[in-house]
Structure formats: structure tokens, C-alpha cells
Design an enzyme around this catalytic site. Structure first.
Site, mmCIF file in Angstrom:
data_model
loop_
_atom_site.group_PDB
_atom_site.id
_atom_site.type_symbol
_atom_site.label_atom_id
_atom_site.label_comp_id
_atom_site.label_asym_id
_atom_site.label_seq_id
_atom_site.Cartn_x
_atom_site.Cartn_y
_atom_site.Cartn_z
ATOM 1 C CG HIS A 175 -0.551 -0.633 2.415
ATOM 2 N ND1 HIS A 175 0.562 -0.244 3.097
ATOM 3 C CD2 HIS A 175 -1.072 -1.677 3.092
ATOM 4 C CE1 HIS A 175 0.708 -1.012 4.158
ATOM 5 N NE2 HIS A 175 -0.260 -1.890 4.182
ATOM 6 C CG ASP A 260 7.123 1.280 2.643
ATOM 7 O OD1 ASP A 260 7.159 1.913 3.714
ATOM 8 O OD2 ASP A 260 6.213 0.489 2.362
#
EC number: 3.2.1.20
Length: 480
Positions: A175, A260
Site C-alpha cells: 500500500h 516506502d
């Protein structure tokens, strides 16, 4: 409406499992389905099952539940198998990290350039990679028509490994792309007027297209950086989408790192705690510092205890409603956050944001939707081999996954200086795993800037292989 069997491996992950259950309850086309929850921790499994059943009862949904601690049971007759398991859990990861730091490898040997995420082990994680393959082979044997949904880290290595070695339908989900929405919100843009696209590999995706009202939106980001970035402060260790690290990477690569990817930067941002604080903000220095990761682990521990507490209360008070949990919990920040999470999943108009159940709905019921998926490249991103799994947007319908054309293409700097070095490390990890050639792991460490001698490499590998959990790994790598 097709009723299906959905297996969840690692179902003891409380928030994730409850999100999936809530999404199922809010998807009419999947009514009547069976959810098989599997975990090796029976106490956590029972707690999740208790809360999930209470939720389904409360919202009046038609879902059946099974629980098992046996891998075959979760796969037999399954239509979809979702894997979120971490073999050995955080306990194993910490053991390996501590050994690495003992021999001079700050944050462990698996903390590598472009792969700094603290639970994304690739070289010392033989047991995890083997589990991925074991699951895939069982699917091939027991439910060959089932889809395998990879949700456990390392998603990049794991999905690439499975799609290369086992002929099943497999896709990976993360996500991180929601970082785009954080930028949109921070800039005060109307979401429906934003046209965006990301591309790359898992934990290495980049905002190649960013348009607003038909025009280039990057100047709006540049304006925010110039006028407001100096006032940026992280709200928690994971709040890094507009950190100095993200902005510095943007200035070098020409497009914004998303999710990330910001954590997965070079050693320039990760040399030590003070360096991390400079680039990811005070007081934590990002999610992957020793301070930030402890914050995360403490939070996970609290969520586990809260889950058990809630399940126990439900068993003792069968008439209680989840919507009344605020009167039982809410004493500290973690409990308040758990209550907020429950309130979100109880909202009938709100999906969790996890992609797994909408993906299943799109495939089975032809409810076409856009997802960000991890699939073999096959020409989607130029300059990357076809069998490398990439993370890209795609339209999903009853006919399958249809990746978007990446337009505009990723800048050469992203492909050549970021993605290819990251892919090289993935290839080294998978070749080491598949062949048992320990020299590959040694070669990786010989190149590591933290390595000062060959003896250092030999000792750290020897001690990691000597861990009781790594008996099979030790035999695999020392058989040559």
C-alpha cells in the site's frame, strides 16, 4: 453471486485480518463466502476469530469462518490464498539484526542500499523465502486454479521467486502508493482532479505522472518545497513522504519517491542514528532507526494484547457490540487507536484501503477497478527484464490484470541508478536461495561499505547460520 473460499495465512495479524473481513462484508458480490483463518499462534488465531465473528454478526453479513493451524487446510478448495505470514516473527529478525550489529553492520546485514526496511530481510531470510515456495507448490498441487496473493515481505523477492518457479496465478500487493494521496492532501489538491501514475518495484516506486486539472502538478510540489518544507515535522516514524530524504531524492532523480521508497534510499541517509534524524526528522530518525523500529514493535505488541483483551471481553459478554468498545478500551493511545480502527471498519460506506478483496471482486464479478499490483514486467517498464516483478497500476476485470502503459516513462536515472542496483540485489538473494551458494552472500558483504575485513564477513555469516531456527538454512548453504 459466486461464493468463494478465501484463505488467509498469518491471520493472527489483527488489524490486517479484520480489514479484510470488513471489506468482504461490504462487498455484496462475495456474500456467502468462506474465510479460512490460519496461524501457528492459536491464542492470536482464536482472538481474531472471535472478533471477526462478532463483527459479521453485528453487521448482518453472510460469511462463514473456519480456523486451522495446518497449511494444507487453508489451501484445499481455496479460490484465493492471501499470505501475510512472517516465519519466525519479529523475534527472529531481531536476533539476526543483533548478530549483524555485533560485527559492525548497523541495522543488520539485510539493511542494504535501496532496501533499508527493517522487516524486509532477503539474504538471511531463507525460511521465509522457502515458505513462499512451499505455499505456492501446495497451491499448484491442491488448488491449481487458485490465485496466490503475496502480502508478506519481502514482496519483491517473494513474488519474483514464486512467479519464476511455480506455475500458478500470483500477484503481490502493498500500500505504499497511498503516499501519492499524502502529497495531494498536503498540497491542498482535489483528489478527483489529480491524474497520477507510479512505477518501479515494490518499495521502489516513483511518481512518473503527476497532473492536476490537465497540467503538470510538479510545479505545485516545487512551490510547497520552497515555501513550506522547512516547517515539516514527522507525526510518527513512518511519516516520511515529504521528509528531507524524499525531497533530496526527488531533486536527484527528477521524480518523487513514493511510500516506502523514501525509506529505501542510499547509505547517505542511513549511516547512523544522527544521519537518519537529519533526513527523516526528530525524534525518531524514521521508521528504520533503532528508535523508530522500537516504536513500531512496541505498537505491534500493544495491538496484540488489545486484540486478546477485546476477544476475552466478547466471550465473557456475548451481547456487547463492537461499537461499544470505547467504554471498555480507550485508556491509552494504543487502545484509542484500536477503537478508531474498529470505528472505520464499522462504517458501511468505507473500505479499508487494502486492495485484496476489491481485487477478488473485480476478477469474479467484473467490477472493473484500478489497482497497483506486483506482476512480472513483460515489457511494462523499459530497461528491466521481463521476469522481474514490477509494481505498476493496472485495470482488473473478469479477464484478468491489464497493466497500464507507463507514460511518461521513468527517468533514466531511476532505471539505471536505482532500479537496476536494487534488482541486482534481488537477483543475488534469489540465486543464493535457489543454489545454496554461500559465496553470493559473502560477495554482497564484501561490497558492503560497513565491511572492514573478510574475517568480519565469515564470522557474521557463521553466527547467523548457527541460530537454532536456521538449521535448514545452514544445511542448505553448507552442503556445497
Amino acid at each position: 453471486m459466486p461464493s468463494v473460499k478465501i484463505g488467509i495465512i498469518g491471520a493472527g495479524s489483527a488489524v490486517f485480518s479484520l480489514r479484510l473481513v470488513s471489506d468482504l462484508c461490504k462487498t455484496p458480490g462475495l456474500s456467502g463466502s468462506t474465510v479460512t483463518l490460519m496461524d501457528i499462534d492459536e491464542e492470536r488465531l482464536d482472538a481474531i476469530l472471535t472478533i471477526a465473528k462478532k463483527y459479521v454478526e453485528e453487521v448482518g453479513a453472510d460469511l462463514k469462518f473456519e480456523k486451522t493451524m495446518n497449511l494444507d487446510d487453508v489451501i484445499i478448495d481455496a479460490d484465493f490464498v492471501i499470505n501475510t505470514a512472517m516465519v519466525g516473527g519479529h523475534t527472529y529478525l531481531e536476533k539476526v539484526r543483533q548478530i549483524g550489529e555485533k560485527y559492525g553492520y548497523y541495522r543488520g546485514i539485510d539493511a542494504q542500499e535501496f532496501n533499508m526496511v527493517s522487516d524486509y530481510y532477503t539474504f538471511s531470510n531463507y525460511n521465509q523465502l522457502k515458505y513462499f515456495v512451499d505455499i505456492a507448490r501446495k497451491i499448484e498441487k491442491l488448488s491449481p486454479k487458485a490465485w496466490y496473493l503475496q502480502a508478506a515481505n519481502p514482496i519483491f523477492e517473494g513474488t519474483t521467486l514464486v512467479t519464476r518457479t511455480v506455475p500458478i496465478k500470483a500477484v503481490g500487493f502493498c500500500h505504499g502508493h497511498y503516499g501519492v494521496m499524502e502529497i495531494v492532501e498536503k498540497l491542498g489538491l482535489e483528489e478527483e482532479k489529480v491524474d497520477w501514475q507510479v512505477a518501479g518495484v515494490n518499495h521502489g516506486i516513483w511518481l512518473n505522472r503527476f497532473r492536476y486539472n490537465g497540467g503538470n502538478a510538479y510545479p505545485l510540489l516545487d512551490k510547497w518545497i520552497e515555501e513550506k518544507s522547512k516547517d515539516w515535522k514527522p507525526e510518527n516514524p513512518f511519516n516520511d513522504q515529504l521528509s528531507p530524504a524524499a525531497i533530496d531524492m526527488y531533486r536527484f532523480y527528477g521524480v518523487m519517491p513514493i511510500g516506502d521508497t523514501v525509506r529505501n534510499s542510499s547509505w547517505r541517509y542511513h549511516r547512523d542514528l544522527e544521519t537518519k534524524k537529519k533526513w527523516y526528522g526528530e525524534p525518531w530518525g524514521g521508521a528504520d532507526s533503532e528508535i523508530g523500529w522500537k516504536w513500531y514493535q512496541d505498537t505491534l505488541g500493544k495491538v496484540t494484547e488489545i486484540t486478546k483483551k477485546v476477544a476475552k471481553f466478547i466471550k465473557e459478554n456475548p451481547s456487547v457490540r463492537l461499537s461499544d468498545l470505547g467504554s471498555v478500551l480507550g485508556k491509552d493511545l494504543s487502545e484509542k487507536q484500536f477503537v478508531l480502527e474498529v470505528e472505520k471498519i464499522l462504517d458501511p460506506e468505507r473500505k479499508s484501503g487494502e486492495q485484496h478483496i476489491p481485487f477478488i471482486d473485480a476478477l469474479l464479478n467484473d467490477n472493473k477497478a484500478r489497482f497497483v499490483v506486483n506482476i512480472p514486467n513483460k515489457g511494462i517498464i523499459h530497461g528491466i527484464d521481463d521476469d522481474v516483478v514490477v509494481e505498476v497500476p493496472a485495470l482488473v476485470d473478469k479477464n484478468g490484470i491489464h497493466p497500464e502503459k507507463i507514460e511518461p516513462p521513468l527517468p533514466d536515472r531511476v532505471v539505471k541508478y536505482y532500479l537496476r542496483p536494487r534488482i541486482m540485489r534481488m537477483e543475488m538473494a534469489l540465486e543464493a536461495f535457489l543454489t545454496g551458494d554461500i559465496r553470493i552472500i559473502k560477495e554482497l558483504l564484501y561490497r558492503d561499505p560497513r565491511t572492514k575485513s573478510d574475517e568480519q564477513v565469515e564470522k557474521v555469516i557463521e553466527e547467523i547460520l548457527a541460530l537454532p531456527e536456521n538449521e535448514e538454512m545452514r544445511k542448505h548453504y553448507l552442503k556445497r
